[in-house]
Write an enzyme that holds these catalytic residues in place. Structure first.
Site, PDB file in Angstrom:
ATOM      1  CG  HIS A 185      -7.738   3.415   3.241  1.00 40.27           C
ATOM      2  ND1 HIS A 185      -7.645   3.035   1.961  1.00 40.27           N
ATOM      3  CD2 HIS A 185      -6.331   3.533   3.540  1.00 40.27           C
ATOM      4  CE1 HIS A 185      -6.613   2.491   1.555  1.00 40.27           C
ATOM      5  NE2 HIS A 185      -5.593   2.998   2.413  1.00 40.27           N
TER       6      HIS A 185
ATOM      7  CD  GLU B 156       1.157   1.719   6.361  1.00 40.65           C
ATOM      8  OE1 GLU B 156       0.918   1.557   5.219  1.00 40.65           O
ATOM      9  OE2 GLU B 156       0.519   1.002   7.317  1.00 40.65           O
TER      10      GLU B 156
ATOM     11  CG  ASP C  74      -3.835   1.379   5.691  1.00 39.69           C
ATOM     12  OD1 ASP C  74      -3.913   0.919   4.684  1.00 39.69           O
ATOM     13  OD2 ASP C  74      -4.917   1.833   6.567  1.00 39.69           O
ATOM     14  CD  GLU C  75      -2.288   1.766   1.103  1.00 36.77           C
ATOM     15  OE1 GLU C  75      -1.560   1.318   0.573  1.00 36.77           O
ATOM     16  OE2 GLU C  75      -3.531   1.944   1.139  1.00 36.77           O
ATOM     17  CB  VAL C  76      -1.832   8.746   6.328  1.00 37.30           C
ATOM     18  CG1 VAL C  76      -2.380  10.254   6.427  1.00 37.30           C
ATOM     19  CG2 VAL C  76      -2.654   7.840   7.116  1.00 37.30           C
TER      20      VAL C  76
END
Length: 584
Positions: A318, A428, A377-379
């Protein structure tokens, strides 16, 4: 009357019959439209629904949405007087207090020369008195009243606003004589004054301010110390005045944190003094940026109202907006994130950027809050493994992709700890690294059906709860009733709940939210989250809460907050028909 009842039943029966026909008709139209849309790749018509809508919405409610999307008003069925709904509003306080008693009398309050007094002079408290005088008395009233003073005693002034601060208060409204408030800090006093403002009602018939069901004795404190709303200013820029308006509205429900997700991949709207190209090249436009003075202004405005500002700088994912100003911190010009772990330039930039907010010391800096959110998050690590220079570096270090992720997270945390901050991260990081994380790390649960909070607290870690399925505010088909039913400590032993679950909140992601629709997306559903985080655990009856929720939404409207109708099938929609705010 019997005639009125018969009319209402006849109209509603006809409407239900029409709905059955419309379900069949619109289903056929939607199927045809879906096939055409797949072939032609054109924009779908208003008859089409997302998979989420179809899964979460009844057939009748789908028809209501279809009628609304196509400009067809729902029938105007006769309504019972709104006064009936208002009368059921007991106690007339949101969120519900921890403990209270009351009588049956009504007392009047004289706004002429009304006095706010305190044994000790404090600038913040005096400023609060001026704000609450305007909130207490919005209408010009007739002379007279048995009560003309509120006396406020605060045990400790000059206590920095941080997580865990004492927000308790005691409020007494007698049959005559002054109203009294006792609080541990000014922040508890603010909550007491807020509660008093909800008890105080203007009687348009007598032109007097009254408090019903006196005398009142209220002993109140929050169940959880951290009660947030997330504000996303990257997907859409939110002007400073919009943020201040939001802060004002939060205080009405005793929400005490803005989790400011200030930057993300879409834009970088902050002018960093240390790395100015981040904002100059990463923002949507020259006007959609925050100066350091803007940040300080928001933080101080919030502090004076008992609201903390917790900054989130999401990394290493992000973060694509960083690349426009400082391309060296990104893998390649075409593969922008996660940030480049193989160069010290990335971590030098993070250190300077964080220091802009923290001042480098605990409790210091422009944003003095000791909780600092690093995202995590969301890596997707494919940019690392597909970039030769980074892949070679990983090989030299003996790192797998997941070990590189861990290296990045731990190095970012070390920077933050060195500046006196406790790190908050999305769940995460717990999923990947668990007890390898520093014990001071705070884990924020967000994934649906997650058990992270139970797992992390069992190992002694602090957590925040903001599960996407139920407490994400842009999920417009999630009702306030669903949000109200959430128990943050479900499955967590009481001892761990009391010490390790700090709280949580409603997350207002900004993909479809800007100044034009922020308030009605947040309100009134955030009020359900607010009561769940403030009020006693045993308070769970949605039906008991319903009239109080309707009354609170009307209160927000009267105070200029664009809270959407409580009964909306789809949150933030316009009212479906004429009617009282108590009944919509």
């Amino acid at each position: 009357s019997p005639y009125r009842f018969h009319c209402r039943v006849s109209i509603e029966t006809a409407y239900r019959s029409m709905k059955i026909l419309l379900v069949v008709l619109f289903s056929l139209v939607a199927l045809s439209d879906a096939r055409r849309h797949r072939r032609a790749r054109t924009a779908p018509s208003p008859y089409r629904f997302s998979e989420e809508e179809l899964l979460q919405t009844s057939h009748e409610d789908l028809v209501d949405i279809l009628l609304h999307r196509n400009g067809i008003p729902a029938p105007e069925t006769p309504e019972e007087p709104a006064i009936a709904a208002a009368a059921d509003n007991y106690p007339p306080i949101w969120p519900y207090p921890a403990k209270f008693s009351n009588g049956t009398a009504s007392v009047t309050v004289n706004p002429t020369g009304f006095k706010f007094s305190a044994p000790e002079s404090d600038r913040d408290l005096q400023a609060a008195f001026q704000r609450f005088e305007r909130l207490f008395f919005p209408h010009r009233a007739a002379a007279g009243g048995t009560i003309g003073e509120v006396q406020v005693t605060v045990n400790a002034f000059n206590v920095q606003l941080q997580v865990g601060i004492d927000e308790s208060y005691t409020l007494d409204v007698p049959l005559q004589g002054p109203i009294t408030i006792s609080a541990g800090t000014v922040y508890g006093a603010y909550h007491a004054l807020q509660t008093l403002s909800q008890l105080l009602v203007f009687n348009f018939d007598t032109q007097l301010y009254t408090i019903a069901l006196a005398p009142w004795h209220i002993e109140d404190r929050p169940r959880f110390t951290h009660r947030e709303v997330l504000l996303d200013s990257s997907r859409h820029f939110e002007p400073v005045q919009t943020i201040k308006n939001l802060i004002d509205s939060l205080t009405y429900a005793k929400i005490n944190v803005i989790h400011w997700h200030i930057v993300d991949s879409q834009s970088f709207p902050f002018d960093s003094p240390t790395y100015p190209l981040l904002g100059q090249k990463g923002s949507y436009s020259p006007q959609e940026r925050y100066s350091m003075d803007d940040i300080a202004d928001v933080v101080e405005y919030a502090r004076q109202r008992g609201v903390r500002i917790m900054i989130e700088i999401d990394n290493p994912g992000h973060a694509a907006s960083w690349c426009a100003g400082y391309p060296e911190v990104c893998p390649t010009p075409t593969c922008l994130q996660p940030l480049n772990p193989a160069t010290n330039a990335t971590f030098d930039l993070m250190d300077g950027l964080f220091r802009d907010f923290t001042g480098g010391v605990r409790g210091g800096g422009v944003v003095f809050d000791n909780m600092f959110h690093l995202g995590g998050d969301e890596v997707d690590t494919s940019c690392w493994t597909n970039t030769p220079a980074i892949a070679d570096w990983m090989k030299q270090q003996g790192f797998s992709a997941d070990q590189t992720y861990e290296y990045f997270v731990k190095r970012a945390q070390a920077i933050t700890h060195a500046q006196g901050r406790d790190v908050v991260g999305w769940e995460e990081i717990w999923n990947h690294f668990g007890t390898e994380l520093d014990k001071s790390t705070i884990i924020q649960q967000w994934l649906g059906d997650s058990t992270i909070a139970r797992n992390a607290t069992a190992h002694g870690y602090r957590v925040l709860i903001s599960t996407a399925d139920v407490w994400y505010l842009p999920h417009l088909l999630v009702t306030w009733e669903t949000m109200y039913a959430v128990e943050p400590c479900d499955g967590i032993p009481d001892a761990q709940c009391d010490t390790l679950v700090l709280g949580g909140g409603g997350e207002m992601w900004g993909e479809t939210v800007d100044t034009s629709d922020l308030a009605q997306t947040v309100w009134p559903r955030l009020a359900a989250v607010a009561e769940r985080l403030w009020s006693p655990r045993g308070l769970t009856d949605v039906n008991d809460a319903r009239p109080r929720m309707a009354a609170f939404r009307c209160l927000l409207n009267r105070r200029g907050i664009a809270a959407a109708p409580v009964k909306n099938v789809q949150a933030r929609s316009a009212p479906p028909r004429p009617g009282s705010c108590y009944l919509q």
